[in-house]
Design a protein around this motif. Structure first.
Motif, PDB file in Angstrom:
ATOM      1  N   HIS A  10       0.842  -1.240   0.093  1.00  0.00           N
ATOM      2  CA  HIS A  10      -0.189  -0.039  -0.018  1.00  0.00           C
ATOM      3  C   HIS A  10       0.842   1.324  -0.006  1.00  0.00           C
ATOM      4  O   HIS A  10       2.069   1.240  -0.149  1.00  0.00           O
ATOM      5  CB  HIS A  10      -0.766  -0.042   1.221  1.00  0.00           C
ATOM      6  CG  HIS A  10      -1.826  -1.313   1.250  1.00  0.00           C
ATOM      7  ND1 HIS A  10      -3.012  -1.191   0.744  1.00  0.00           N
ATOM      8  CD2 HIS A  10      -1.638  -2.290   1.995  1.00  0.00           C
ATOM      9  CE1 HIS A  10      -3.740  -2.607   1.044  1.00  0.00           C
ATOM     10  NE2 HIS A  10      -2.959  -3.136   1.973  1.00  0.00           N
ATOM     11  N   CYS A  60      -4.225   6.175  -0.005  1.00  0.00           N
ATOM     12  CA  CYS A  60      -3.234   4.843  -0.534  1.00  0.00           C
ATOM     13  C   CYS A  60      -3.077   5.351  -2.277  1.00  0.00           C
ATOM     14  O   CYS A  60      -3.869   5.318  -2.847  1.00  0.00           O
ATOM     15  CB  CYS A  60      -3.914   3.611  -0.248  1.00  0.00           C
ATOM     16  SG  CYS A  60      -2.994   2.286  -0.946  1.00  0.00           S
ATOM     17  N   GLN A 101      -1.267   3.115  -3.883  1.00  0.00           N
ATOM     18  CA  GLN A 101      -0.635   1.816  -4.641  1.00  0.00           C
ATOM     19  C   GLN A 101      -1.914   1.242  -5.015  1.00  0.00           C
ATOM     20  O   GLN A 101      -2.583   0.814  -4.028  1.00  0.00           O
ATOM     21  CB  GLN A 101       0.236   1.076  -3.751  1.00  0.00           C
ATOM     22  CG  GLN A 101       1.826   1.555  -3.485  1.00  0.00           C
ATOM     23  CD  GLN A 101       2.518   1.445  -4.924  1.00  0.00           C
ATOM     24  OE1 GLN A 101       2.144   1.266  -6.041  1.00  0.00           O
ATOM     25  NE2 GLN A 101       4.016   1.707  -4.875  1.00  0.00           N
ATOM     26  N   LEU A 102      -2.083   0.750  -6.344  1.00  0.00           N
ATOM     27  CA  LEU A 102      -3.126  -0.080  -6.586  1.00  0.00           C
ATOM     28  C   LEU A 102      -3.034  -1.434  -5.883  1.00  0.00           C
ATOM     29  O   LEU A 102      -2.400  -2.206  -6.230  1.00  0.00           O
ATOM     30  CB  LEU A 102      -2.934  -0.322  -8.188  1.00  0.00           C
ATOM     31  CG  LEU A 102      -4.378  -0.757  -8.785  1.00  0.00           C
ATOM     32  CD1 LEU A 102      -5.566  -0.051  -8.354  1.00  0.00           C
ATOM     33  CD2 LEU A 102      -4.311  -0.811 -10.440  1.00  0.00           C
ATOM     34  N   CYS A 103      -3.834  -1.584  -4.829  1.00  0.00           N
ATOM     35  CA  CYS A 103      -3.789  -2.520  -3.908  1.00  0.00           C
ATOM     36  C   CYS A 103      -4.877  -3.275  -3.918  1.00  0.00           C
ATOM     37  O   CYS A 103      -4.819  -4.550  -2.984  1.00  0.00           O
ATOM     38  CB  CYS A 103      -3.697  -1.915  -2.413  1.00  0.00           C
ATOM     39  SG  CYS A 103      -4.909  -0.810  -2.086  1.00  0.00           S
ATOM     40  N   HIS A 147      -9.223  -0.137  -3.601  1.00  0.00           N
ATOM     41  CA  HIS A 147      -8.134   0.850  -3.403  1.00  0.00           C
ATOM     42  C   HIS A 147      -8.571   2.362  -3.654  1.00  0.00           C
ATOM     43  O   HIS A 147      -8.213   3.027  -2.974  1.00  0.00           O
ATOM     44  CB  HIS A 147      -7.278   0.635  -4.762  1.00  0.00           C
ATOM     45  CG  HIS A 147      -6.180   1.690  -5.108  1.00  0.00           C
ATOM     46  ND1 HIS A 147      -5.286   2.175  -4.304  1.00  0.00           N
ATOM     47  CD2 HIS A 147      -6.458   2.542  -6.015  1.00  0.00           C
ATOM     48  CE1 HIS A 147      -4.550   3.159  -4.737  1.00  0.00           C
ATOM     49  NE2 HIS A 147      -5.264   3.348  -5.857  1.00  0.00           N
ATOM     50  N   MET A 197      -9.561   3.583  -0.217  1.00  0.00           N
ATOM     51  CA  MET A 197      -8.558   3.452   0.861  1.00  0.00           C
ATOM     52  C   MET A 197      -8.081   4.749   1.043  1.00  0.00           C
ATOM     53  O   MET A 197      -7.119   5.186   0.554  1.00  0.00           O
ATOM     54  CB  MET A 197      -7.519   2.337   0.556  1.00  0.00           C
ATOM     55  CG  MET A 197      -6.504   2.312   1.672  1.00  0.00           C
ATOM     56  SD  MET A 197      -5.527   0.705   1.478  1.00  0.00           S
ATOM     57  CE  MET A 197      -4.143   0.989   2.796  1.00  0.00           C
TER      58      MET A 197
HETATM   59 CU1  CUA Z   1      -4.156   0.443  -0.352  1.00  0.00          CU
HETATM   60 CU2  CUA Z   1      -4.387   1.342  -2.531  1.00  0.00          CU
END
Ligand code: CUA
Length: 275
Positions: free
Chosen positions: A206, A241, A243-245, A249, A252
């Motif tokens: 993340h 966040c 980062q493509l999590c 996402h 987030m």
């Molecule tokens: Cu955690 Cu995007």
């Protein structure tokens, strides 16, 4: 077979293409100068250094961009099809060497100049009175843990992680240091006081990002990444966040509250009573 004389290309086509390139340059420069699209003012000293570095990089790259695109527009018009035979060139090794070297020097130079602002938040020791807050990311929330009155974080056990029973971090109840730990979904910090974040992840990569802090740091499973900053303006800021999590996402996010010292003490008291 008859050999027809080659005809001249249209000067209008070349002129239109050159004009399109000039318009591209003007629109691009306008986009970068439009005040509404500038980021909000930084709330850290390091943020000013980051902005300075950004402006410098932008000035250098903008100069290269403008000159090269206008040069291209000029070349498109001057070297248009005039009915003469084109001749082949093998290029110029000296020029190749010069512009490749110039590019290397420019980018290495900018990188070295920008290094200090980046390293200051990561590779220097935090002040001894810095407030430690542990940041734990998981799909798709942030949790923030304060050590409580004893100043010590309790031991974590991954087997005890259970968001549904109110223990999203897996704090071990057998460890007395964890009894007074405060876990909350938003980050509250006092103004003008250094804060050290200890950034972790429970699942995938993340990222912790606050525009106004000018800080962005990945949360990596299996690592605890420290980062310190001092916020100088009371207010509420968005934590996202970056980062493509996973599928969630986009939602987030959390909130950073920068409050007065008195409000911070009140926050700690209220939370200690609520845990
Ligand atoms: Cu955690 Cu995007």
């Amino acid at each position: 077979m008859r050999n027809r004389k080659h005809e001249r290309g249209s000067a209008v086509t070349a002129a239109l293409l050159s004009l399109a390139l000039v318009i591209l340059v003007v629109v691009t420069v306008w986009c970068f100068r439009e005040p509404a699209w500038r980021p909000p003012a930084p709330i850290t000293e390091i943020g000013k250094a980051v902005d300075h570095q950004y402006d410098l990089t932008l000035a250098v790259t903008a100069t290269v961009f403008i000159l090269s695109q206008l040069g291209l527009a000029l070349a498109v018009f001057i070297f248009r099809d005039k009915g003469t035979r084109a001749h082949f060139t093998r290029g110029n090794n000296t020029m190749e060497f010069l512009w490749t070297s110039a590019t290397i020097i420019l980018f290495l130079g900018l990188g070295i100049m920008g290094r200090k602002a980046w390293a200051d938040t990561r590779f220097t020791e935090p002040q001894s009175d810095a407030i430690q807050v542990e940041v734990t990311a998981n799909q798709f929330v942030f949790n923030f843990r304060y050590a409580g009155p004893d100043g010590k974080f309790g031991r974590l056990d991954p087997k005890l992680i259970s968001a549904s029973t109110g223990n999203p971090l897996g704090i071990d109840p057998a460890d007395p240091a964890g009894k007074d730990d405060i876990v909350v979904p938003t980050l509250t910090v006092p103004v003008d006081h250094q804060v050290e974040l200890l950034i972790r992840s429970q699942d995938v990569i993340h990222n912790f990002f606050v525009r106004e802090l000018r800080l962005q740091q990945d949360a990596v499973p299996g690592m605890m990444i420290p980062l310190h900053f001092t916020a100088n303006t009371i207010g509420q800021y968005e934590i996202v966040c970056t980062q493509l999590c996973g599928l969630g996402h986009y939602r987030m996010r959390s909130v950073l509250n920068v409050v007065s010292a008195a409000d911070y003490d009140k926050f700690l008291k209220d939370q200690a009573a609520a845990q």
